[in-house]
Design a protein around this motif. Structure first.
Motif, PDB file in Angstrom:
ATOM      1  N   ARG A  30      -1.864   0.898  13.058  1.00 15.49           N
ATOM      2  CA  ARG A  30      -0.868   1.263  12.028  1.00 15.49           C
ATOM      3  C   ARG A  30      -0.530   2.725  12.183  1.00 15.49           C
ATOM      4  O   ARG A  30      -1.400   3.594  12.069  1.00 15.49           O
TER       5      ARG A  30
ATOM      6  N   GLU B 210     -13.610   1.251   5.382  1.00 11.41           N
ATOM      7  CA  GLU B 210     -12.499   2.166   5.600  1.00 11.41           C
ATOM      8  C   GLU B 210     -13.010   3.582   5.420  1.00 11.41           C
ATOM      9  O   GLU B 210     -14.059   3.789   4.797  1.00 11.41           O
TER      10      GLU B 210
ATOM     11  N   ARG C  98     -10.782  -0.496   8.852  1.00 14.02           N
ATOM     12  CA  ARG C  98      -9.775   0.507   9.212  1.00 14.02           C
ATOM     13  C   ARG C  98     -10.458   1.747   9.742  1.00 14.02           C
ATOM     14  O   ARG C  98     -11.337   2.306   9.085  1.00 14.02           O
TER      15      ARG C  98
ATOM     16  N   TYR D 136      -0.371  -6.185  -3.923  1.00 10.15           N
ATOM     17  CA  TYR D 136      -1.643  -6.060  -3.196  1.00 10.15           C
ATOM     18  C   TYR D 136      -2.680  -7.015  -3.790  1.00 10.15           C
ATOM     19  O   TYR D 136      -3.340  -7.766  -3.071  1.00 10.15           O
TER      20      TYR D 136
ATOM     21  N   PHE E 150     -11.187  -6.344   5.647  1.00 11.17           N
ATOM     22  CA  PHE E 150     -10.505  -5.495   6.640  1.00 11.17           C
ATOM     23  C   PHE E 150     -11.415  -4.370   7.084  1.00 11.17           C
ATOM     24  O   PHE E 150     -12.406  -4.028   6.425  1.00 11.17           O
TER      25      PHE E 150
ATOM     26  N   ARG F  95      -7.503  -7.118  10.021  1.00  7.70           N
ATOM     27  CA  ARG F  95      -7.325  -7.768   8.712  1.00  7.70           C
ATOM     28  C   ARG F  95      -7.676  -9.243   8.860  1.00  7.70           C
ATOM     29  O   ARG F  95      -7.144  -9.928   9.735  1.00  7.70           O
TER      30      ARG F  95
ATOM     31  N   ILE G 121       0.843  -1.202   0.000  1.00  7.84           N
ATOM     32  CA  ILE G 121       0.000   0.000   0.000  1.00  7.84           C
ATOM     33  C   ILE G 121       0.880   1.255   0.000  1.00  7.84           C
ATOM     34  O   ILE G 121       0.702   2.157  -0.813  1.00  7.84           O
TER      35      ILE G 121
ATOM     36  N   HIS H 215     -10.128  -0.077  -4.293  1.00 13.32           N
ATOM     37  CA  HIS H 215      -8.781   0.072  -3.729  1.00 13.32           C
ATOM     38  C   HIS H 215      -7.769   0.425  -4.821  1.00 13.32           C
ATOM     39  O   HIS H 215      -6.852   1.208  -4.602  1.00 13.32           O
TER      40      HIS H 215
HETATM   41  N1  GLY Z   1      -7.061   0.799   1.386  1.00 15.66           N
HETATM   42  C1  GLY Z   1      -6.526  -0.472   1.136  1.00 15.66           C
HETATM   43  C2  GLY Z   1      -6.181  -1.221   2.359  1.00 15.66           C
HETATM   44  O1  GLY Z   1      -6.068  -0.607   3.434  1.00 15.66           O
HETATM   45  O2  GLY Z   1      -6.037  -2.430   2.290  1.00 15.66           O
END
Ligand code: GLY
Length: 135
Positions: free
Chosen positions: A91, A42, A128, A30, A126, A112, A22, A56
């Motif tokens: 993170r 997210e 976030r 990815y 995931f 995740r 990323i 993404h």
């Molecule tokens: N925005 C992509 C990820 O966090 O996996």
């Protein structure tokens, strides 16, 4: 003291690789780590559950995204339940500030979820959430 669980170690390494892909805008890596049916919550999705990889990919293809950044997985935890692995951590992302400004740190709480498919772990979901930033 018991030896580290090899599955947990592998999941941590895969998650680290995913995060590096990323930050490096490395779409090939990815995509390889993710299941095509990846689902995600997210901040960019404004409260919607995003399904698939196209959402993404947009961010990987943005021009000028190669700013100096360094990230840290803080206090990661791994749970393995059958063929599903759950990795949680904070993170921290440090990046150079805009012109004339000091560096900035941002943080996300991340979960995740990985699924072992025919012996290969794939990222399947995931979540976030931002935890604030210093500016
Ligand atoms: N925005 C992509 C990820 O966090 O996996």
């Amino acid at each position: 003291m018991s030896a580290p669980d090899p599955v947990a170690t592998e999941l941590l390494k895969l998650t680290q690789r995913l995060l590096e892909s990323i930050v490096n805008s490395d779409w090939a890596t990815y995509e390889q780590l993710c299941d095509p049916s990846l689902t995600a919550f997210e901040p960019e999705a404004l409260g919607h559950l995003v399904e698939g990889l196209a959402f993404h990919r947009f961010y990987f293809e943005l021009p000028g995204t190669k700013v100096l950044r360094h990230q840290t997985m803080s206090d990661p935890k791994v749970r393995v339940i059958g063929d599903v692995g759950i990795v949680t951590y904070v993170r921290l992302i440090q990046r150079a500030g805009a012109e004339g400004r000091g560096p900035v740190t941002g943080g996300y709480e991340e979960t995740r979820v990985w699924h072992c498919q025919n012996g290969i772990w794939r990222h399947v979901h995931f979540h976030r959430s931002p935890i604030g930033r210093t500016e």
